[in-house]
Design an enzyme around this catalytic site. Sequence first.
Site, PDB file in Angstrom:
ATOM      1  N   CYS A 157       0.714  -0.980  -0.347  1.00 37.46           N
ATOM      2  CA  CYS A 157      -0.345   0.728   0.460  1.00 37.46           C
ATOM      3  C   CYS A 157       0.581   1.267   0.083  1.00 37.46           C
ATOM      4  CB  CYS A 157      -1.017   0.217   1.049  1.00 37.46           C
ATOM      5  SG  CYS A 157      -2.225  -1.072   1.440  1.00 37.46           S
ATOM      6  N   HIS A 197      -3.129   7.006   3.680  1.00 39.78           N
ATOM      7  CA  HIS A 197      -1.878   5.861   4.520  1.00 39.78           C
ATOM      8  C   HIS A 197      -0.220   6.322   4.464  1.00 39.78           C
ATOM      9  CE1 HIS A 197      -0.329   1.192   4.725  1.00 39.78           C
ATOM     10  NE2 HIS A 197      -0.476   1.517   5.996  1.00 39.78           N
TER      11      HIS A 197
END
Length: 408
Positions: free
Chosen positions: A67, A123
């Site tokens: 990610c 993130h």
Amino acid sequence: MQLQAFLVFMVSSSLTTASIPHILLIVVDDLGYSDVGWKDPEMYTPNIDRLRANGVELTNAYAGPSCTPSRTAFMTGIYPYRMGIQDDGFRGIMNISVPLDKKMLPQSMKELGYATHMVGKWHLGFCRPEMTPIGRGFDTFYGMYHGASDHFYHNSSWNGYDLSFNNTPAWSANGTYSTYLHTQRTIDILQTHNLSQPLFLYLAYQAIHEPLQVPEHYVNTFCSHVITSEDRKTRCGIAAAMDEGIGNITRELEDRGYMDNLLIVFTSDNGGPVNVASSNWPLRGGKKTLWEGGTKVLSFLYSKTLLNGNTSYSGIVHAVDWHPTLQRVAGGKGTIPGIDGLNLWESISTNGASPRQEFVYNLSDTTNRSAIRFKNYKLTWNRPGSPTLCTNLFRSSNPCVCVSLLFE
């Protein structure tokens, strides 16, 4: 050659003389290479399938193995290993972010006159205001800071409740499915935005990341009669709910006239996690590996006016290329000092040769896993991940160094 040069000139001229297009960048979390209907008929994604069929499918598109590295590449155009954040996603309340001196894609868009909005998963750091989406160039942010949380109650496994509107917790969303929330916020932006200003909208769905949670309606209606694995049924349901959201968004785009001057970019951030019912068939490996199944991603472009649809593009595209490519679409030069990404817009829009002939999958001293690509050759150092055997056409004397010929 003369015809191709003429087409490139025409595309370049059109971006400076016509109205600057709206841009919708959709990133689906952990979408496996066969987690969509056009790859696996047991999956239910008709709206995504339709956009892909009428768009330009990127058959040689790559991102990072997980990610944070991929999202770093999307936003900065810089390989994550250059910033020391290439190994995995940020966890907990780590006081870390993408370096603040690196210009991000929304900042480039704002310089070109765009309104910039983000919905979904960030993130990329949040411990100080300047690390958050609002601090990195977005006018508004609605979503989650961490990498994973409960889809209904938004409780992060690392730091409590994780759903915010700008920098304020969105407590009223507690109990509502995240895909519904992300879709509705996107529609709200489309309904209130003034179309006279170009819009850059980054929609980073939490779906189809674990935990495997979805309203039962999607599993029972679209998945239970064809899939036997319970986890695969649920993942199918998560994808179906996300696909429904994209269908609702595209109808709003049509109704409000955005489609007349819009580019949609669709991609995954990495390959699917095969240990959690994702499928990257026929590619080997999964998320967090440097096998093709961990890094080769589903991706396509759709535009009614900027592209000739129902086609594919086989040139190499890497996550770092989206920043300069979209900056070019937005009316910029497509050349940004100090980054690794290349402007691919003229190449993709005319189906010409890609200027990208190589890229770095990853370089890591921590995991001791590295890989690079040159044209159709791939060099891996040590093991790219499980499974550990190096099956390839060419092998060096070192059993942990493999050179593979990739057939595209």
